[in-house]
Scaffold this motif. Structure first.
Motif, PDB file in Angstrom:
ATOM      1  N   TRP A 152       0.814  -1.213   0.000  1.00  0.00           N
ATOM      2  CA  TRP A 152       0.000   0.000   0.000  1.00  0.00           C
ATOM      3  C   TRP A 152       0.852   1.269   0.000  1.00  0.00           C
ATOM      4  O   TRP A 152       0.350   2.347  -0.297  1.00  0.00           O
ATOM      5  N   GLY A 153       2.122   1.150   0.384  1.00  0.00           N
ATOM      6  CA  GLY A 153       2.950   2.337   0.545  1.00  0.00           C
ATOM      7  C   GLY A 153       2.876   2.921   1.939  1.00  0.00           C
ATOM      8  O   GLY A 153       3.366   4.016   2.192  1.00  0.00           O
ATOM      9  N   LEU A 154       2.274   2.169   2.870  1.00  0.00           N
ATOM     10  CA  LEU A 154       2.165   2.634   4.248  1.00  0.00           C
ATOM     11  C   LEU A 154       3.519   2.559   4.948  1.00  0.00           C
ATOM     12  O   LEU A 154       3.791   3.332   5.867  1.00  0.00           O
ATOM     13  N   VAL A 155       4.356   1.597   4.547  1.00  0.00           N
ATOM     14  CA  VAL A 155       5.731   1.517   5.035  1.00  0.00           C
ATOM     15  C   VAL A 155       6.664   1.444   3.827  1.00  0.00           C
ATOM     16  O   VAL A 155       6.241   1.093   2.725  1.00  0.00           O
ATOM     17  N   ASN A 156       7.942   1.754   4.054  1.00  0.00           N
ATOM     18  CA  ASN A 156       8.905   1.790   2.959  1.00  0.00           C
ATOM     19  C   ASN A 156       9.621   0.467   2.753  1.00  0.00           C
ATOM     20  O   ASN A 156      10.028   0.139   1.639  1.00  0.00           O
ATOM     21  N   GLU A 157       9.811  -0.275   3.841  1.00  0.00           N
ATOM     22  CA  GLU A 157      10.438  -1.587   3.714  1.00  0.00           C
ATOM     23  C   GLU A 157      10.062  -2.459   4.903  1.00  0.00           C
ATOM     24  O   GLU A 157       9.701  -1.957   5.974  1.00  0.00           O
ATOM     25  N   VAL A 158      10.135  -3.772   4.679  1.00  0.00           N
ATOM     26  CA  VAL A 158       9.833  -4.751   5.722  1.00  0.00           C
ATOM     27  C   VAL A 158      11.054  -5.647   5.885  1.00  0.00           C
ATOM     28  O   VAL A 158      11.625  -6.120   4.893  1.00  0.00           O
ATOM     29  N   VAL A 159      11.456  -5.871   7.133  1.00  0.00           N
ATOM     30  CA  VAL A 159      12.641  -6.680   7.412  1.00  0.00           C
ATOM     31  C   VAL A 159      12.282  -7.725   8.467  1.00  0.00           C
ATOM     32  O   VAL A 159      11.274  -7.588   9.170  1.00  0.00           O
ATOM     33  N   PRO A 160      13.070  -8.804   8.583  1.00  0.00           N
ATOM     34  CA  PRO A 160      12.808  -9.776   9.650  1.00  0.00           C
ATOM     35  C   PRO A 160      12.708  -9.077  11.005  1.00  0.00           C
ATOM     36  O   PRO A 160      13.434  -8.108  11.262  1.00  0.00           O
ATOM     37  N   ARG A 161      11.824  -9.577  11.859  1.00  0.00           N
ATOM     38  CA  ARG A 161      11.540  -8.898  13.128  1.00  0.00           C
ATOM     39  C   ARG A 161      12.804  -8.606  13.930  1.00  0.00           C
ATOM     40  O   ARG A 161      12.963  -7.510  14.468  1.00  0.00           O
TER      41      ARG A 161
END
Length: 257
Positions: free
Chosen positions: A172-181
């Motif tokens: 959605w563009g709500l966050v810029n990147e996702v990484v392992p917790r």
């Protein structure tokens, strides 16, 4: 009560950590007041905002209010110290990075959205529950979501009250990147250090230009109507019922008044 912790994990980076572990980093008055008071005093080229432990923030802390004043105290928390904290965050001249180490709900999600860049941990869930509380959200808050994800996704968040996963938030563009917790805290520091290492005048100038381009003042008459609508919701029976139901973990009995 919660606390706001300040440290400097990298050169020219000031990190603010929301710490209220017993209440899932819920935003109480001390935390919000500390944000409003601390942010203007920071000397840094990048600010990093995160949560303690494995959650970013579960939103407003309304669980401790006196039963006879639930709705009034909840309204005061949302309308005063929270708005002050957001105004202070909006006024920060340097880039602000949110390291979303876990769930970000309600006011916690808007805090993250007030930052310029957002890194989220895998599995983190996000959502906006005002419809579950009988709350009309502020026009400034809704505009923030529209600027970030567009009108259609903003409607989906606010009109369904559902939670979305970090991977959906990325799409959605709500966050810029996702990484392992387990990597989220370190990645937040690394990104903030990267931002802080770039030309300070350019960073401040570009952020100012972007802010001005996105600003679209509302007509004063419309603005007054929206503020009145929000005030009516705060004073409604449904808002009082929504807060009571949230505190007692039961389904609300809506009356439409």
């Amino acid at each position: 009560m919660g606390a706001l912790e300040l440290d400097h994990p990298a050169p020219h980076v000031a990190r603010l950590t929301i710490s209220n572990p017993e209440k899932r980093n819920a935003l109480d008055r001390p935390i919000l007041d500390a944000l409003a008071d601390t942010l203007p005093q920071l000397e840094a080229r990048c600010v990093l905002l995160t949560g303690a432990g494995d959650i970013f923030s579960a939103g407003y802390d309304i669980g401790h209010f006196a039963p006879e004043r639930l709705a009034q105290e909840a309204a005061e928390l949302v309308a005063n110290p929270f708005e002050r904290a957001l105004e202070a965050l909006d006024a920060v001249e340097v880039p602000v990075v949110a390291a979303m180490n876990g769930h970000a709900i309600g006011g916690g999600l808007e805090l993250a959205l007030s930052c310029d860049l957002r890194v989220a941990a895998e599995g983190a869930r996000m959502g906006m529950p005002p419809a579950r509380l009988g709350l009309v959200y502020s026009h400034t808050g809704l505009r923030r979501f529209i600027d970030a994800v567009g009108a259609a996704r903003t409607r989906e968040l606010f009109l369904t009250g559902k939670l979305i996963d970090a991977s959906v938030a990325l799409g959605w563009g709500l966050v810029n990147e996702v990484v392992p917790r387990e990597e989220a805290p370190a990645r937040g520091v690394a990104l903030a250090a990267e931002v802080a290492g770039l030309a300070p005048l350019s960073q401040r100038g570009n952020k100012r230009v972007l802010r001005e381009l996105l600003a679209a003042p509302l007509d004063e008459r419309v603005l007054a109507e929206l503020e009145a609508l929000r005030a009516q919701a705060f004073a409604s029976e449904d808002f009082a019922e929504g807060v009571r139901a949230f505190v007692h973990k039961r389904a609300p009995d809506w009356r439409g008044r």
